[in-house]
Design a protein around this motif. Structure first.
Motif, PDB file in Angstrom:
ATOM      1  N   LEU A   1      33.351  32.964  46.034  1.00 27.14           N
ATOM      2  CA  LEU A   1      34.694  32.264  45.847  1.00 27.14           C
ATOM      3  C   LEU A   1      34.975  31.258  46.758  1.00 27.14           C
ATOM      4  CD1 LEU A   1      36.917  35.773  46.227  1.00 27.14           C
ATOM      5  CD2 LEU A   1      35.900  34.908  44.246  1.00 27.14           C
ATOM      6  N   SER A   2      35.297  30.071  46.106  1.00 25.29           N
ATOM      7  CA  SER A   2      35.977  28.970  46.623  1.00 25.29           C
ATOM      8  C   SER A   2      37.412  29.135  46.680  1.00 25.29           C
ATOM      9  CB  SER A   2      35.267  27.605  46.091  1.00 25.29           C
ATOM     10  OG  SER A   2      36.090  26.564  46.564  1.00 25.29           O
ATOM     11  N   VAL A   3      38.016  29.178  47.911  1.00 25.74           N
ATOM     12  CA  VAL A   3      39.461  29.469  48.028  1.00 25.74           C
ATOM     13  C   VAL A   3      40.072  28.102  47.999  1.00 25.74           C
ATOM     14  CG1 VAL A   3      41.350  30.582  49.371  1.00 25.74           C
ATOM     15  CG2 VAL A   3      39.055  31.820  49.000  1.00 25.74           C
ATOM     16  N   GLY A   4      41.093  27.737  47.178  1.00 29.30           N
ATOM     17  CA  GLY A   4      41.804  26.452  47.036  1.00 29.30           C
ATOM     18  C   GLY A   4      42.931  26.583  48.078  1.00 29.30           C
TER      19      GLY A   4
ATOM     20  N   ARG B   1      43.351  32.589  38.221  1.00 28.07           N
ATOM     21  CA  ARG B   1      43.325  31.716  39.394  1.00 28.07           C
ATOM     22  C   ARG B   1      42.043  31.145  40.053  1.00 28.07           C
ATOM     23  NH1 ARG B   1      48.652  30.394  40.582  1.00 28.07           N
ATOM     24  NH2 ARG B   1      47.621  28.355  41.388  1.00 28.07           N
ATOM     25  N   PHE B   2      40.988  32.023  39.717  1.00 31.28           N
ATOM     26  CA  PHE B   2      39.784  31.498  40.195  1.00 31.28           C
ATOM     27  C   PHE B   2      38.646  31.445  38.958  1.00 31.28           C
ATOM     28  CE2 PHE B   2      41.638  33.861  43.862  1.00 31.28           C
ATOM     29  CZ  PHE B   2      40.709  33.051  45.030  1.00 31.28           C
TER      30      PHE B   2
ATOM     31  N   ALA C   1      34.825  24.069  46.389  1.00 30.44           N
ATOM     32  CA  ALA C   1      35.609  23.066  47.667  1.00 30.44           C
ATOM     33  C   ALA C   1      36.662  22.267  47.066  1.00 30.44           C
ATOM     34  CB  ALA C   1      34.391  22.417  48.473  1.00 30.44           C
ATOM     35  N   GLY C   2      36.657  22.683  45.784  1.00 28.97           N
ATOM     36  CA  GLY C   2      38.206  21.753  45.049  1.00 28.97           C
ATOM     37  C   GLY C   2      39.509  22.235  45.655  1.00 28.97           C
ATOM     38  N   VAL C   3      40.609  21.466  45.329  1.00 29.21           N
ATOM     39  CA  VAL C   3      41.861  22.123  45.771  1.00 29.21           C
ATOM     40  C   VAL C   3      42.383  23.164  45.178  1.00 29.21           C
ATOM     41  CG1 VAL C   3      42.797  19.915  46.850  1.00 29.21           C
ATOM     42  CG2 VAL C   3      42.746  20.278  44.687  1.00 29.21           C
ATOM     43  N   ASP C   4      41.763  23.202  43.801  1.00 27.84           N
ATOM     44  CA  ASP C   4      41.894  24.555  43.093  1.00 27.84           C
ATOM     45  C   ASP C   4      40.874  25.590  43.328  1.00 27.84           C
ATOM     46  OD1 ASP C   4      44.162  23.105  41.682  1.00 27.84           O
ATOM     47  OD2 ASP C   4      42.582  22.082  40.455  1.00 27.84           O
ATOM     48  N   SER C   5      41.148  26.815  43.408  1.00 29.73           N
ATOM     49  CA  SER C   5      40.193  27.763  43.626  1.00 29.73           C
ATOM     50  C   SER C   5      39.359  27.978  42.361  1.00 29.73           C
ATOM     51  CB  SER C   5      40.856  29.078  43.983  1.00 29.73           C
ATOM     52  OG  SER C   5      41.764  29.138  44.903  1.00 29.73           O
ATOM     53  N   SER C   6      38.260  28.477  42.656  1.00 29.58           N
ATOM     54  CA  SER C   6      37.178  28.596  41.645  1.00 29.58           C
ATOM     55  C   SER C   6      36.256  29.936  42.138  1.00 29.58           C
ATOM     56  CB  SER C   6      36.358  27.244  41.183  1.00 29.58           C
ATOM     57  OG  SER C   6      35.408  26.852  42.314  1.00 29.58           O
ATOM     58  N   LEU C   7      35.373  30.231  41.172  1.00 32.11           N
ATOM     59  CA  LEU C   7      34.351  31.272  41.646  1.00 32.11           C
ATOM     60  C   LEU C   7      33.066  30.903  41.173  1.00 32.11           C
ATOM     61  CD1 LEU C   7      33.534  33.520  39.171  1.00 32.11           C
ATOM     62  CD2 LEU C   7      35.641  34.416  39.603  1.00 32.11           C
ATOM     63  N   SER C   8      31.899  31.461  41.757  1.00 31.67           N
ATOM     64  CA  SER C   8      30.686  30.771  41.205  1.00 31.67           C
ATOM     65  C   SER C   8      29.806  32.282  41.142  1.00 31.67           C
ATOM     66  CB  SER C   8      30.050  29.902  42.013  1.00 31.67           C
ATOM     67  OG  SER C   8      28.577  29.548  41.484  1.00 31.67           O
TER      68      SER C   8
ATOM     69  N   GLN D   1      47.888  37.782  44.510  1.00 34.76           N
ATOM     70  CA  GLN D   1      48.199  38.697  43.397  1.00 34.76           C
ATOM     71  C   GLN D   1      47.204  38.632  42.317  1.00 34.76           C
ATOM     72  OE1 GLN D   1      51.195  40.341  43.499  1.00 34.76           O
ATOM     73  NE2 GLN D   1      50.508  41.076  41.642  1.00 34.76           N
ATOM     74  N   ASP D   2      46.522  37.478  42.099  1.00 32.71           N
ATOM     75  CA  ASP D   2      45.691  37.286  40.873  1.00 32.71           C
ATOM     76  C   ASP D   2      44.337  38.170  41.290  1.00 32.71           C
ATOM     77  OD1 ASP D   2      44.402  35.842  38.575  1.00 32.71           O
ATOM     78  OD2 ASP D   2      43.034  35.158  40.016  1.00 32.71           O
ATOM     79  N   LEU D   3      44.068  38.203  42.466  1.00 33.36           N
ATOM     80  CA  LEU D   3      42.733  39.007  42.585  1.00 33.36           C
ATOM     81  C   LEU D   3      43.289  40.485  42.499  1.00 33.36           C
ATOM     82  CD1 LEU D   3      41.566  36.910  45.805  1.00 33.36           C
ATOM     83  CD2 LEU D   3      40.282  37.336  43.689  1.00 33.36           C
TER      84      LEU D   3
END
Length: 373
Positions: A354-357, A312-313, A320-327, A366-368
């Motif tokens: 982490l950018s939390v969506g 999910r990341f 800052a998108g609606v979908d989570s991502s990481l950098s 759960q994913d983390l």
């Protein structure tokens, strides 16, 4: 037939027509009365600029082709060759690269100010110092600047305060109300919000600065295209809902991560043990945004495993998108800093941002959980 669209159409045209010479004279004689050429302004980029200007409470704004173009315009609005700039050391890597690699060639020098020294600038101010550039929430360690205090400090030395408000958005913090002179955003991030636009916006507190920004936008060709402007305006309409959800999810994620044995530290202003927690609460109206950084073991393989396992990341170096991502700041946003600078800012091998969506928060937790196993 009169057409009254509820939504501004996309004016996908580079140029606008005139009936005769009288109309051309009207264009030059009455600024804002009509359009001539999309670089000079178009209905869509003007709509975006006006919307963000309204949110930030400014005297005028311009929409630009990227967040970097917004930073460039803000700095150029205040500086010329021979001038000196103060910049918070905790800053987006692109901002420092612009100052170090490009503006230095134009004869604009920079001194970086450690976070601890932001409120005592006296020893760093030179006769040619024009401004201080800082972020509401720093990238990537989420240190929160006391903008009211910063503005007071800048006024004491006749400096303009330029604030990058991208992480906070105008819904958490309105820097102009706290004393800043210019506020800017990478619209690519929360304002557009859907990872499908590259844009920026700069808002000025004073009309003179607003006019200067407009001139820079036109003459440097920074004006945002109609299509990108239209998409950003559409995204902006749900900003209030999104920021609330980003903040809600991020707080839950931060609380969860701070209980995990494999996580050495969580940097999130919403946690009570964050050094600027009370300031962030007051300046952010009780919301803390969707951005955080976490410190894993200083081992590249541990970081790689975490990235591979998380579904999910995804590792997508923006935010800052609606979908989570990481950098990963060390390899992306801050890779051009020296090893010493990276160490001073606390950017080490184990630091992941982490950018939390706005997905269902249970799915993110759960994913983390499985990614950290």
């Amino acid at each position: 037939m009169h057409i009254h669209p509820k939504i501004t159409p996309i004016y996908q045209t580079s140029v606008f027509k005139f009936e005769d010479l009288n109309e051309v004279e009207q264009y030059f004689g009455e600024p804002g009365s009509r359009y001539l050429y999309s670089r000079n302004g178009n209905p869509n980029s003007d709509e975006l600029a006006a919307a963000v200007n309204r949110l930030e409470g400014g005297a005028g704004a311009v929409a630009t082709g990227s967040g970097m173009a917004a930073i460039f315009a803000a700095l150029l609005a205040c500086c010329q060759a021979g001038d000196h700039v103060l910049c918070a050391a905790d800053i987006y890597g692109g901002s420092s690269s612009l100052l170090d690699q490009e503006l230095s060639r134009l004869g604009i020098t920079v001194t970086y100010v450690p976070f601890e020294q932001l409120y005592s600038l006296g020893q760093l101010v030179q006769p040619t110092t024009r401004l201080l550039l800082a972020e509401t929430m720093s990238n990537p360690l989420l240190r929160v600047a006391d903008l009211r205090r910063l503005a007071t400090e800048c006024r004491q030395y006749g400096l303009k305060l330029v604030v990058d408000n991208t992480f906070a958005t105008p819904l958490l913090t309105r820097p102009l109300e706290l004393g800043a002179d210019i506020v800017l955003h990478s619209v690519t991030k929360y304002i557009a919000g859907h990872s499908d636009v590259t844009a920026g916006v700069v808002v000025a507190k004073g009309e003179e600065t607003a006019a200067r920004l407009k001139q820079i936008g036109v003459l440097y060709g920074l004006t945002l295209s109609p299509m990108e402007s239209w998409l950003a305006v559409r995204g902006l309409k749900t900003l209030r809902l999104r920021v609330r959800e980003h903040s809600h999810n991020a707080l839950a994620v931060a609380q969860f991560l701070s209980t995990q044995p494999s996580v050495r530290a969580v940097y999130y202003p919403g946690l009570p043990d964050h050094p600027q927690h009370m300031l962030a609460r007051e300046q952010g109206g009780g919301l803390f945004g969707g951005m955080m950084s976490v410190l894993l073991a200083d081992d590249e393989e541990v970081v790689n495993q975490f990235m591979r396992r998380s579904q999910r990341f995804p590792f997508a170096p923006s935010l800052a998108g609606v979908d989570s991502s990481l950098s990963y700041p060390l390899a992306t946003s801050h890779r051009y800093l020296t090893v010493e600078q990276q160490a001073e800012l606390g950017i080490s091998t184990g630091l992941v941002r982490l950018s939390v969506g706005i997905e269902p928060v249970e799915e993110l937790l759960q994913d983390l959980k499985q990614a950290l196993k």
